[in-house]
Each structure stands twice: as structure tokens, then as C-alpha cells.
Design a protein around this motif. Structure first.
Motif, PDB file in Angstrom:
ATOM      1  N   UNK A   1       1.828  -5.852 -15.091  1.00  0.00           N
ATOM      2  CA  UNK A   1       2.768  -6.974 -15.219  1.00  0.00           C
ATOM      3  C   UNK A   1       2.057  -8.249 -15.644  1.00  0.00           C
TER       4      UNK A   1
ATOM      5  N   UNK B   1       9.146  13.896  -9.558  1.00  0.00           N
ATOM      6  CA  UNK B   1      10.514  14.050  -9.050  1.00  0.00           C
ATOM      7  C   UNK B   1      11.128  15.330  -9.603  1.00  0.00           C
TER       8      UNK B   1
ATOM      9  N   UNK C   1       9.102  10.816  -4.126  1.00  0.00           N
ATOM     10  CA  UNK C   1       8.696  10.063  -5.314  1.00  0.00           C
ATOM     11  C   UNK C   1       7.489   9.149  -5.084  1.00  0.00           C
TER      12      UNK C   1
ATOM     13  N   UNK D   1       6.144   9.459 -12.077  1.00  0.00           N
ATOM     14  CA  UNK D   1       7.334   9.564 -11.226  1.00  0.00           C
ATOM     15  C   UNK D   1       8.332  10.582 -11.767  1.00  0.00           C
TER      16      UNK D   1
ATOM     17  N   UNK E   1      -5.066  -2.924  -8.785  1.00  0.00           N
ATOM     18  CA  UNK E   1      -4.046  -1.896  -9.047  1.00  0.00           C
ATOM     19  C   UNK E   1      -2.641  -2.256  -8.566  1.00  0.00           C
TER      20      UNK E   1
ATOM     21  N   UNK F   1       1.767   5.550 -15.062  1.00  0.00           N
ATOM     22  CA  UNK F   1       2.587   5.164 -13.908  1.00  0.00           C
ATOM     23  C   UNK F   1       4.077   5.280 -14.193  1.00  0.00           C
TER      24      UNK F   1
ATOM     25  N   UNK G   1      14.234  10.795  -0.524  1.00  0.00           N
ATOM     26  CA  UNK G   1      14.116  10.326  -1.906  1.00  0.00           C
ATOM     27  C   UNK G   1      12.842   9.503  -2.093  1.00  0.00           C
TER      28      UNK G   1
ATOM     29  N   UNK H   1      -0.569   3.483  -8.929  1.00  0.00           N
ATOM     30  CA  UNK H   1      -1.102   2.158  -8.593  1.00  0.00           C
ATOM     31  C   UNK H   1      -2.537   2.278  -8.113  1.00  0.00           C
ATOM     32  N   UNK H   2      -3.401   2.845  -8.943  1.00  0.00           N
ATOM     33  CA  UNK H   2      -4.830   2.913  -8.634  1.00  0.00           C
ATOM     34  C   UNK H   2      -5.608   2.378  -9.828  1.00  0.00           C
TER      35      UNK H   2
ATOM     36  N   UNK I   1      -4.892  -1.909  -0.713  1.00  0.00           N
ATOM     37  CA  UNK I   1      -4.548  -0.497  -0.644  1.00  0.00           C
ATOM     38  C   UNK I   1      -4.684   0.077   0.757  1.00  0.00           C
TER      39      UNK I   1
ATOM     40  N   UNK J   1      -0.900  -4.553  -9.440  1.00  0.00           N
ATOM     41  CA  UNK J   1      -0.056  -5.037 -10.538  1.00  0.00           C
ATOM     42  C   UNK J   1       0.806  -3.900 -11.091  1.00  0.00           C
ATOM     43  N   UNK J   2       0.406  -2.659 -10.827  1.00  0.00           N
ATOM     44  CA  UNK J   2       1.179  -1.531 -11.333  1.00  0.00           C
ATOM     45  C   UNK J   2       2.316  -1.135 -10.389  1.00  0.00           C
ATOM     46  N   UNK J   3       2.341  -1.725  -9.201  1.00  0.00           N
ATOM     47  CA  UNK J   3       3.293  -1.267  -8.188  1.00  0.00           C
ATOM     48  C   UNK J   3       4.740  -1.387  -8.653  1.00  0.00           C
ATOM     49  N   UNK J   4       5.052  -2.534  -9.259  1.00  0.00           N
ATOM     50  CA  UNK J   4       6.454  -2.778  -9.582  1.00  0.00           C
ATOM     51  C   UNK J   4       6.971  -1.715 -10.557  1.00  0.00           C
ATOM     52  N   UNK J   5       6.219  -1.498 -11.628  1.00  0.00           N
ATOM     53  CA  UNK J   5       6.642  -0.486 -12.601  1.00  0.00           C
ATOM     54  C   UNK J   5       6.729   0.881 -11.945  1.00  0.00           C
ATOM     55  N   UNK J   6       5.686   1.241 -11.213  1.00  0.00           N
ATOM     56  CA  UNK J   6       5.639   2.585 -10.641  1.00  0.00           C
ATOM     57  C   UNK J   6       6.800   2.800  -9.667  1.00  0.00           C
ATOM     58  N   UNK J   7       7.044   1.829  -8.806  1.00  0.00           N
ATOM     59  CA  UNK J   7       8.147   1.983  -7.842  1.00  0.00           C
ATOM     60  C   UNK J   7       9.493   2.010  -8.554  1.00  0.00           C
TER      61      UNK J   7
ATOM     62  N   UNK K   1      10.175   3.128 -11.539  1.00  0.00           N
ATOM     63  CA  UNK K   1      10.359   4.449 -12.134  1.00  0.00           C
ATOM     64  C   UNK K   1      10.552   5.515 -11.062  1.00  0.00           C
ATOM     65  N   UNK K   2       9.816   5.398  -9.955  1.00  0.00           N
ATOM     66  CA  UNK K   2       9.914   6.405  -8.894  1.00  0.00           C
ATOM     67  C   UNK K   2      11.309   6.396  -8.289  1.00  0.00           C
ATOM     68  N   UNK K   3      11.805   5.209  -7.929  1.00  0.00           N
ATOM     69  CA  UNK K   3      13.100   5.157  -7.261  1.00  0.00           C
ATOM     70  C   UNK K   3      14.233   5.481  -8.226  1.00  0.00           C
TER      71      UNK K   3
ATOM     72  N   UNK L   1       0.843  -1.199   0.000  1.00  0.00           N
ATOM     73  CA  UNK L   1       0.000   0.000   0.000  1.00  0.00           C
ATOM     74  C   UNK L   1       0.877   1.248   0.000  1.00  0.00           C
TER      75      UNK L   1
ATOM     76  N   UNK M   1       3.690   6.949  -7.154  1.00  0.00           N
ATOM     77  CA  UNK M   1       3.253   5.552  -7.076  1.00  0.00           C
ATOM     78  C   UNK M   1       1.836   5.499  -6.508  1.00  0.00           C
TER      79      UNK M   1
ATOM     80  N   UNK N   1      13.949   7.548 -10.763  1.00  0.00           N
ATOM     81  CA  UNK N   1      13.916   9.004 -10.928  1.00  0.00           C
ATOM     82  C   UNK N   1      14.538   9.689  -9.719  1.00  0.00           C
ATOM     83  N   UNK N   2      14.252   9.167  -8.525  1.00  0.00           N
ATOM     84  CA  UNK N   2      14.813   9.767  -7.318  1.00  0.00           C
ATOM     85  C   UNK N   2      16.328   9.643  -7.320  1.00  0.00           C
TER      86      UNK N   2
END
Ligand code: SF4
Ligand code: SF4
Lengths: 358, 257
Positions: free
Chosen positions: A351, A223, A197, A219, B229, A215, A193, A205-206, B95, B231-237, B239-241, A142, A201, B243-244
Motif C-alpha cells: 500500500x 479458499x 482463509x 487467498x 510485511x 498475496x 470462513x 504478509x511476510x 508479527x 503493508x501487505x495485510x490490507x490487500x491480503x485480508x 482478498x482472503x475475506x 499479526x 494472509x 474469497x471466503x
């Protein structure tokens, strides 16, 4: 057991009943006369029977619920972003042995962000008094949970760093104090960091198509604007150094590229960003975070007011763009047609493969 | 404990809304306002914080099996009682940052109203648009699958009240079988577009509120291929990390300008 929501207590009598009956009469009359009803909140797609159409689903009613977040959330997105980026700037400046005053200013900005963030989050809750339930569990799956814990850890780290910094500045230096200060700064940088960012996410992720289908873009956008806004605040605080200029130009460049990229893709799912009220929010935001700072910083570099103006533009633009994305989410939640199209094409799969065409 | 489930079959639903009423009464839910929607006989429109069963009234320009309707144009009128899907992989549950939403021993998805703090994240995480926040209470509400009744050995109020057994309650594998058999029977009788709505091939992994539907899921505002939703976590994280990390490098680099 389940605590029942209180009744609205609204009695359907007297004036209200009369108004409702009159409305029904009017609808009947209209239907009789014209074979269709067209009044507000009456949306039949055919006549005399209103019929469901496959494209927009059940009488065009939205499939998804709209987000309930209020104005505090976009503000928090920026505040958290600025706080995180400032901690990173403070850490880098300190490690590289740059101006101690800059380190101190950046740390204070980070602390400021950490202080205003919780109230923004708390007052957006349906039950602010239960904010602490956020820390009841830690759930990696989450982003809201990860964010709440990150904010806590960040506040703790940056608070420690500022306290140590201030004590050292007053001449009470000791190796322990310096060590703790360094740990605080490093911790603030690392948690910062994540803090700057994770909000992308949170949206990515919604189930809201315009967010989840971006998605990968969100980011980069969040950022970059966190960096630009943070550098802008430092500039407004008087640190008109080459470093902040460089960060600002980089951020403005990325913001421009993101906008161009979204425009070039021209996907149906991004339509909420291109229509209605949102298009203006996004357009103005891109102007303020992209073009304006680039022009001011590159072509008007000799003009003393250019950089402060560019900074103000960027900060306002970054805030506006977060409102824009929030409003786009609302519009997207109402757009069942696009939702159906995406799912039929199987492009929202993330995925997994959305092989199931039921 | 057996996984309990609903099977809702619109082909025998008479649109009486007894389920809506039974749900409101048992769970003491407030009204949703009294508005004329103009959408057939449905003034409820959608599930929400105070509507945990919602009967859809579909009017479609298609013949209904071999029925003779008496109108010159082909026409069919269908009713379907919608409800929280109690997903096998539930977006709302994953969530929820407070752990207010949990999976019960009956396999259903339950919101604990004394833990929820109304953050609203479940609302944007439900691919079916079911759960919503009650603005008076400030908390998220949805169908409880009558957890209180199930604990006491009773069947959910809506299934109990349904006069035509359009809402059936039972063990999931048994209901899945029954749904398949029903679809086959309907097709034999000329309802060519009958099918089961149970997205098991997507990341949702199946639902505990099965539906027999005629036509496309879209007609019922059911997402044709819902995805959880997460399933989108891996991609989003990622890209987020990433980018950071680029941000950190940029900051370090900028100090050498
Ligand atoms: S349908 Fe929505 S509210 Fe119901 S269990 Fe699934 S994700 Fe949760
Ligand atoms: S609104 Fe309540 S149930 Fe929904 S995610 Fe937030 S804490 Fe959990």
C-alpha cells in the motif's frame, strides 16, 4: 535478563580439529594450484580474490532467513481449511433444510479438523509447552495471533454445535438447546470462513517475495482448495449429492484458473514455483486438484468410481500444493537476486510507495 | 528517554571482529560451528540466532578513494559490522503473536526469551533477515541492543569494544547528523559512492542502526527498499475475506443444483 542459548557443547578438538585443519590445507593447496577454490561451501565468484557481485549480493549469501516451519504447518493449513469449509457447508445445508445426516457429517468433519489442528500447530513450535502464550495477547496486525484466536473460537463454536446436535438427535430437544445449537453452527460458519482463509494472509504478509507477491493469489487458491477438499471428504463419506459435485467442480475450476494465471504472468518472483523440486510438486498438485477432477466429474460422470477418485485426487493435490508453496518460500528466501530486482523496481510496495532508492 | 542508536562506519573499520567477540562474550552466545567459507576472511557469513554482530568482508573490483593498493586491477577491501536494524517499524515485532517482542524505552526492539514460544513468524517477517530460531532452545534470538547494559547506563558491548570507533553509539538524531557529515567528508575525499543506509522513505520508517556505506546496499546484503510485511495485510485480508464470502455463496448455490 536475556536467557543465553545453551552452548552446543561441541568441543573443537581431536578429530574435528584435525579434519578442519586438513580442509584448510586442501583449500590453500587448491588456491595455489588453480588460483581459485571451488570446493563445497566455498563459493568465490572470481579469482584469486572471491568478489561480491552486485546481482547476488554478499557472496550470494541469502538476504532473508528461511522459514523454520516443518511438515506440520502445511498439513495444518489443509486441516484448518477443511474444518472451516465443512462448517460453512453444514450451516448452509441446515439453513436450507437439507439432509440432516449431511449436516451432522459436515459438523463432525469440522470438529475433526478443529481437534487435529492444535497438536499440529503445537508440535511445530520451538517450545510446545508455551503454546498458551499465543493467547497472551490479541494482535490484529499479526495473522498468526488472529489465527490462533480464530482456531480457539472455531473449536468452541463447532464443539457446541456438535454437542447440541447429538443431544437433539437423541430426542432431548428443547428450544434452548436448538438455539444454542444454531448459535454454535453460525459461529462455526463465521469463524470457519476466517480459519480457512487466514493462512493465505499468514503467508502473504511476510518478507518472503514469492509469498508476499502472491498475496492476492494465495487467498483464492487456499479458499478454493479448502472447499474442494471438504466437499471431497463428504463425498468419500458417502454424500455423492449434486451439491458436493458442484462445489468440487467449482473448486477444481478455480484451481485450474489460478495455475494458468500464475503461469501466464511468468514473473521472475514466481520462479521458485517453476524450478527444482517445487515445480513437480506444483505441477502434480495442479493436475490432482484441477484437471483430473474436472475430467473425471464432467466426462466420466456416469462412471460410479469417478467422483470418489476425483475426491481423493483433490485432497492429495491440495496437501501437495501447500507443501509446494512452503518449499517455494524456502527457495524464495534464498533468492536475493529477485529480491533486489523487485525492490529496485518498487513493485513490492503493497500500500505504500517504495520510493526510496537508497 | 532518548532513542539510542548505532552508527556503523565501514570506512574506518579494520575488520578485527572485536565487536563479534565482545557480543558473544557479553551475551554468552555459543559458536556457530567452525567452517571455512571461502568468502574472504569472513567465516561467519550472516547474522543469526547466535550471531548478533557480523563483520562482512567485501572484496570489490573498484578503487577505494584515492588509495594506492599495489594491485594492477582496481581493488578495494571493505569491512562492515552488521547488526539488527532495530527498525522504527519492525516486522518482527508486529508479527509476533505472543507479544514476546517489544519496544524498549531506548527505542530498541527486544525479544523476551521467557515469553517467546518459538512459532517462527518473526523470522519470515524480518525484511533484513536478522532474527532466527536457535534450534537447541527453540526460541527466536537477535541483538538485544544490550538492553541490560543500557539499563545500567553502559553502552553496548560491541560499541565499547570497537577500537576504531567504527561502531558509534548515541542518540539517533545526533548520529543521523554525524552520518550525514561523515558521508559528505568521504565524498569530498574522493569516495564518490559513500552514502547513509537508513531506509526512512519506505514503510520501515528508518532504522536505529545506521550505516555509512560505500557502494550499493545490495553489496552488503542490505535490501535496497525494505518494506515491513504489514503493508501487505490490507490487500491480503481483503482478498482472503472476499474469497471466503464467495465460498459461502458457492456453497449455498451448490445446494440448488
Ligand atoms: S532488523 Fe529484523 S529483527 Fe531487527 S528490528 Fe528490524 S525486523 Fe526486527
Ligand atoms: S518465534 Fe517467538 S519472538 Fe518470534 S514471533 Fe514467535 S513467539 Fe514471537
Amino acid at each position: 535478563m536475556s536467557l543465553p542459548p545453551k552452548s552446543t557443547g561441541e568441543k573443537f578438538t581431536g578429530e574435528k580439529l584435525k579434519a578442519s585443519e586438513e580442509r584448510l590445507d586442501a583449500l590453500r593447496e587448491e588456491a595455489l594450484r588453480t588460483g581459485a577454490v571451488t570446493g563445497a561451501r566455498v563459493t568465490p565468484s572470481g579469482s584469486p580474490f572471491p568478489q561480491t557481485v552486485a546481482e547476488t549480493g554478499y557472496y550470494g549469501n541469502p538476504v532473508l532467513k528461511k522459514p523454520v516451519w516443518k511438515w506440520q504447518v502445511p498439513v495444518y493449513f489443509l486441516a484448518g481449511g477443511v474444518a472451516g469449509a465443512s462448517a460453512a457447508i453444514a450451516f448452509a445445508a441446515h439453513v436450507l433444510g437439507r439432509d440432516p445426516a449431511l449436516v451432522r457429517a459436515a459438523l463432525w468433519i469440522a470438529l475433526g479438523g478443529a481437534i487435529i489442528s492444535p497438536p499440529l500447530l503445537i508440535f511445530d513450535l520451538g517450545r510446545p509447552s508455551r503454546f498458551w502464550n499465543m493467547l497472551r495477547v490479541f494482535k490484529l496486525q499479526s495473522p498468526m495471533s488472529v489465527g490462533a484466536w480464530t482456531l480457539m473460537a472455531f473449536s468452541f463454536a463447532v464443539g457446541t454445535a456438535v454437542v447440541c446436535e447429538e443431544i437433539v438427535l437423541r430426542g432431548y430437544s428443547s428450544s434452548l438447546l436448538l438455539g444454542v445449537g444454531w448459535a454454535g453452527e453460525a459461529g462455526a460458519m463465521l469463524t470457519g470462513l476466517v480459519l480457512l482463509s487466514y493462512t493465505s494472509v499468514l503467508l502473504g504478509a511476510t518478507a518472503i517475495p514469492v509469498w508476499s507477491e502472491n498475496r492476492r493469489v494465495l487467498p483464492v487458491h487456499f479458499v478454493a482448495s479448502a472447499l474442494g477438499a471438504s466437499a471431497g471428504i463428504l463425498e468419500l463419506a458417502g454424500y455423492l449429492i449434486p451439491a458436493t459435485n458442484g462445489m468440487s467442480i467449482a473448486a477444481a475450476g478455480v484451481e485450474t484458473c489460478v495455475a494458468v494465471y500464475i503461469a501466464m504472468r511468468g514473473r521472475a518472483v514466481d520462479a521458485p514455483l517453476r524450478t527444482g523440486r517445487v515445480v513437480w510438486m506444483i505441477r502434480v498438485a495442479v493436475g490432482l486438484t484441477g484437471q483430473a477432477p474436472l475430467v473425471l466429474r464432467i466426462f466420466f460422470a456416469h462412471w460410479p468410481a469417478a467422483r470418489p477418485i476425483a475426491s481423493v485426487c483433490f485432497i492429495l493435490g491440495a496437501l501437495l500444493s501447500r507443501y509446494g508453496w512452503m518449499a517455494a518460500g524456502h527457495a524464495s528466501s534464498r533468492d536475493s537476486k529477485t529480491l533486489f530486482e523487485i525492490q529496485r523496481k518498487g513493485t513490492t510496495t503493497g500500500e505504500t510507495k517504495a520510493s526510496a532508492k537508497i | 528517554m532518548a532513542i539510542s542508536a548505532f552508527l556503523t562506519d565501514p570506512s574506518i573499520c579494520i575488520g578485527c571482529k572485536a565487536c563479534e567477540v565482545a557480543c558473544k562474550e557479553w551475551n554468552q552466545l555459543p559458536d556457530d560451528g567452525f567452517e571455512w567459507s571461502g568468502q574472504s576472511y569472513d567465516n561467519t557469513r550472516a547474522l543469526g540466532a547466535s550471531t548478533w554482530r557480523h563483520v562482512l568482508f567485501l572484496e570489490q573490483p573498484q578503487p577505494l578513494g584515492a588509495q594506492i593498493t599495489g594491485t594492477p586491477e582496481p581493488f578495494r577491501w571493505q569491512f562492515l559490522s552488521d547488526v539488527c536494524k532495530h527498525c522504527a517499524n519492525a516486522g518482527c515485532l508486529e508479527a509476533c503473536p505472543t507479544g514476546a517482542i517489544l519496544r524498549t524505552e531506548f527505542g530498541s526492539v527486544f525479544v523476551q526469551p521467557d515469553v517467546c514460544n518459538g512459532c517462527g513468524y518473526c523470522i519470515v517477517s524480518c525484511p533484513f533477515g536478522v532474527i532466527d530460531r536457535n534450534e537447541q532452545e527453540g526460541l527466536a534470538f537477535k541483538c538485544t541492543f544490550c538492553y541490560d547494559r543500557q539499563v545500567a547506563g553502559l553502552i553496548p558491548a560491541c560499541a565499547k569494544a570497537c577500537p576504531t570507533q567504527s561502531i558509534q553509539f548515541g542518540e539517533i538524531s545526533e548520529l543521523r547528523e554525524r552520518a550525514g557529515a561523515r558521508v559528505q567528508l568521504l565524498q569530498e575525499r574522493g569516495y564518490a559512492d559513500a552514502r547513509v543506509y537508513d531506509p526512512r522513505e519506505t514503510s520501515v520508517g528508518g532504522i536505529h542502526a545506521l550505516f555509512v556505506i560505500l557502494g550499493r546496499p545490495e553489496d552488503y546484503n542490505f535490501p535496497p527498499a525494505p518494506e515491513i510485511p504489514t503493508v501487505h495485510l490490507k490487500t491480503a485480508w481483503t482478498y482472503a475475506l472476499a474469497s471466503a464470502a464467495v465460498l459461502l455463496l458457492t456453497v449455498f448455490g451448490a445446494f440448488f443444483l
